[in-house]
Design a protein around this motif. Sequence first.
Motif, PDB file in Angstrom:
ATOM      1  N   ILE A 104       0.865  -1.181   0.000  1.00 55.43           N
ATOM      2  CA  ILE A 104       0.000   0.000   0.000  1.00 55.43           C
ATOM      3  C   ILE A 104       0.904   1.233   0.000  1.00 55.43           C
ATOM      4  CG2 ILE A 104      -0.199   0.043   2.520  1.00 55.43           C
ATOM      5  CD1 ILE A 104      -3.120   1.002   2.129  1.00 55.43           C
ATOM      6  N   ASN A 105       0.544   2.229  -0.792  1.00 54.52           N
ATOM      7  CA  ASN A 105       1.337   3.465  -0.833  1.00 54.52           C
ATOM      8  C   ASN A 105       0.519   4.613  -0.254  1.00 54.52           C
ATOM      9  OD1 ASN A 105      -0.449   4.185  -2.855  1.00 54.52           O
ATOM     10  ND2 ASN A 105       1.074   4.228  -4.477  1.00 54.52           N
ATOM     11  N   SER A 106       1.024   5.831  -0.402  1.00 50.05           N
ATOM     12  CA  SER A 106       0.340   6.991   0.185  1.00 50.05           C
ATOM     13  C   SER A 106      -1.042   7.206  -0.429  1.00 50.05           C
ATOM     14  CB  SER A 106       1.193   8.247   0.016  1.00 50.05           C
ATOM     15  OG  SER A 106       1.431   8.509  -1.354  1.00 50.05           O
ATOM     16  N   THR A 107      -1.204   6.870  -1.694  1.00 46.81           N
ATOM     17  CA  THR A 107      -2.523   7.004  -2.319  1.00 46.81           C
ATOM     18  C   THR A 107      -3.513   6.038  -1.677  1.00 46.81           C
ATOM     19  OG1 THR A 107      -1.502   7.658  -4.409  1.00 46.81           O
ATOM     20  CG2 THR A 107      -3.782   6.912  -4.504  1.00 46.81           C
ATOM     21  N   GLY A 108      -3.091   4.804  -1.465  1.00 45.52           N
ATOM     22  CA  GLY A 108      -3.945   3.816  -0.805  1.00 45.52           C
ATOM     23  C   GLY A 108      -4.298   4.225   0.612  1.00 45.52           C
ATOM     24  N   ILE A 109      -3.308   4.732   1.347  1.00 45.73           N
ATOM     25  CA  ILE A 109      -3.553   5.225   2.710  1.00 45.73           C
ATOM     26  C   ILE A 109      -4.547   6.379   2.669  1.00 45.73           C
ATOM     27  CG2 ILE A 109      -2.483   6.457   4.642  1.00 45.73           C
ATOM     28  CD1 ILE A 109      -1.730   3.584   4.783  1.00 45.73           C
ATOM     29  N   GLY A 110      -4.371   7.279   1.704  1.00 47.85           N
ATOM     30  CA  GLY A 110      -5.277   8.418   1.567  1.00 47.85           C
ATOM     31  C   GLY A 110      -6.713   7.996   1.333  1.00 47.85           C
ATOM     32  N   VAL A 111      -6.901   6.964   0.538  1.00 41.82           N
ATOM     33  CA  VAL A 111      -8.258   6.461   0.278  1.00 41.82           C
ATOM     34  C   VAL A 111      -8.864   5.881   1.549  1.00 41.82           C
ATOM     35  CG1 VAL A 111      -9.560   4.670  -0.946  1.00 41.82           C
ATOM     36  CG2 VAL A 111      -7.958   6.122  -2.185  1.00 41.82           C
ATOM     37  N   VAL A 152     -13.682  -0.175  10.312  1.00 43.66           N
ATOM     38  CA  VAL A 152     -12.706  -1.008  11.008  1.00 43.66           C
ATOM     39  C   VAL A 152     -11.847  -1.704   9.962  1.00 43.66           C
ATOM     40  CG1 VAL A 152     -12.413  -3.038  12.499  1.00 43.66           C
ATOM     41  CG2 VAL A 152     -14.208  -1.380  13.004  1.00 43.66           C
ATOM     42  N   LEU A 153     -10.545  -1.727  10.182  1.00 43.09           N
ATOM     43  CA  LEU A 153      -9.626  -2.462   9.317  1.00 43.09           C
ATOM     44  C   LEU A 153      -9.401  -3.843   9.915  1.00 43.09           C
ATOM     45  CD1 LEU A 153      -6.965   0.306   8.606  1.00 43.09           C
ATOM     46  CD2 LEU A 153      -9.001  -0.280   7.264  1.00 43.09           C
ATOM     47  N   ILE A 154      -9.451  -4.862   9.078  1.00 48.09           N
ATOM     48  CA  ILE A 154      -9.286  -6.235   9.552  1.00 48.09           C
ATOM     49  C   ILE A 154      -7.899  -6.754   9.189  1.00 48.09           C
ATOM     50  CG2 ILE A 154     -10.142  -8.613   9.402  1.00 48.09           C
ATOM     51  CD1 ILE A 154     -12.872  -7.427   8.599  1.00 48.09           C
ATOM     52  N   ASN A 155      -7.171  -7.193  10.198  1.00 54.93           N
ATOM     53  CA  ASN A 155      -5.923  -7.913  10.070  1.00 54.93           C
ATOM     54  C   ASN A 155      -5.010  -7.425   8.944  1.00 54.93           C
ATOM     55  OD1 ASN A 155      -4.020  -9.892  10.617  1.00 54.93           O
ATOM     56  ND2 ASN A 155      -5.055 -11.449   9.396  1.00 54.93           N
ATOM     57  N   PRO A 156      -4.533  -6.172   9.009  1.00 55.55           N
ATOM     58  CA  PRO A 156      -3.642  -5.689   7.954  1.00 55.55           C
ATOM     59  C   PRO A 156      -2.392  -6.567   7.831  1.00 55.55           C
ATOM     60  CG  PRO A 156      -4.256  -3.913   9.443  1.00 55.55           C
ATOM     61  CD  PRO A 156      -4.738  -5.193  10.054  1.00 55.55           C
ATOM     62  N   LYS A 202       0.369  -2.764   7.693  1.00 55.01           N
ATOM     63  CA  LYS A 202       0.510  -2.537   9.137  1.00 55.01           C
ATOM     64  C   LYS A 202       1.670  -1.579   9.414  1.00 55.01           C
ATOM     65  CE  LYS A 202      -0.015  -6.094  11.758  1.00 55.01           C
ATOM     66  NZ  LYS A 202       0.189  -7.367  12.472  1.00 55.01           N
ATOM     67  N   LYS A 203       2.798  -1.768   8.705  1.00 54.20           N
ATOM     68  CA  LYS A 203       3.951  -0.879   8.870  1.00 54.20           C
ATOM     69  C   LYS A 203       3.609   0.541   8.418  1.00 54.20           C
ATOM     70  CE  LYS A 203       7.418  -4.466   8.331  1.00 54.20           C
ATOM     71  NZ  LYS A 203       8.374  -5.104   7.409  1.00 54.20           N
ATOM     72  N   MET A 204       2.905   0.662   7.303  1.00 52.15           N
ATOM     73  CA  MET A 204       2.533   1.987   6.800  1.00 52.15           C
ATOM     74  C   MET A 204       1.604   2.710   7.780  1.00 52.15           C
ATOM     75  SD  MET A 204       4.113   2.738   4.062  1.00 52.15           S
ATOM     76  CE  MET A 204       3.160   4.063   3.342  1.00 52.15           C
ATOM     77  N   LEU A 205       0.670   1.986   8.376  1.00 49.88           N
ATOM     78  CA  LEU A 205      -0.223   2.595   9.364  1.00 49.88           C
ATOM     79  C   LEU A 205       0.566   3.061  10.580  1.00 49.88           C
ATOM     80  CD1 LEU A 205      -3.239   0.124   9.130  1.00 49.88           C
ATOM     81  CD2 LEU A 205      -3.230   2.531   8.425  1.00 49.88           C
ATOM     82  N   ALA A 206       1.570   2.286  10.982  1.00 54.81           N
ATOM     83  CA  ALA A 206       2.393   2.667  12.134  1.00 54.81           C
ATOM     84  C   ALA A 206       3.279   3.870  11.807  1.00 54.81           C
ATOM     85  CB  ALA A 206       3.249   1.482  12.575  1.00 54.81           C
ATOM     86  N   ILE A 207       3.910   3.865  10.639  1.00 51.42           N
ATOM     87  CA  ILE A 207       4.794   4.967  10.234  1.00 51.42           C
ATOM     88  C   ILE A 207       4.029   6.288  10.189  1.00 51.42           C
ATOM     89  CG2 ILE A 207       6.072   5.913   8.257  1.00 51.42           C
ATOM     90  CD1 ILE A 207       7.003   3.008   7.708  1.00 51.42           C
ATOM     91  N   THR A 208       2.806   6.234   9.676  1.00 49.84           N
ATOM     92  CA  THR A 208       1.994   7.445   9.539  1.00 49.84           C
ATOM     93  C   THR A 208       1.204   7.770  10.803  1.00 49.84           C
ATOM     94  OG1 THR A 208       0.172   6.152   8.588  1.00 49.84           O
ATOM     95  CG2 THR A 208       1.743   7.146   7.039  1.00 49.84           C
ATOM     96  N   LYS A 209       1.345   6.932  11.816  1.00 54.00           N
ATOM     97  CA  LYS A 209       0.630   7.086  13.100  1.00 54.00           C
ATOM     98  C   LYS A 209      -0.886   6.925  12.945  1.00 54.00           C
ATOM     99  CE  LYS A 209       4.336   8.494  15.465  1.00 54.00           C
ATOM    100  NZ  LYS A 209       5.258   7.461  15.780  1.00 54.00           N
TER     101      LYS A 209
END
Length: 116
Positions: A54-61, A77-81, A86-93
């Motif tokens: 997943i990249n920044s565009t995917g996170i943005g969506v 709710v996000l299920i079992n990334p 999971k790393k991208m969600l953590a990096i971006t807080k």
Amino acid sequence: MTTTSTVQNGILLIRLSGDLIGSPDTDQLLQTVNNHLGEDLTHCAIDLSEIRYINSTGIGVLVSLLTKFRSRGGELVLINPADHPKKMLAITKLNNIFTVAADEATARQQLTPAAL
């Protein structure tokens, strides 16, 4: 990326697989959600267990969808990334913003009290 969706007990469940990195994949995801929002749904669970990248565009969506559901008085709710999402969600807080469930049953449990 492939997208499948079902509605059960007032909860939209979307399963994604592949890479969530931009058009046309993000357009497809947004269209799927918009089609179901006409059904007055306010609760959504997105299964990210089969998303490899997943990249920044995917996170943005995902942020856009979260905002869309919360502005309607609902929740997403996000299920079992998988590892990379999971790393991208953590990096971006954003792991502090999104509700993350270990599996579909837990996600439904978290959304059902709100749906009633």
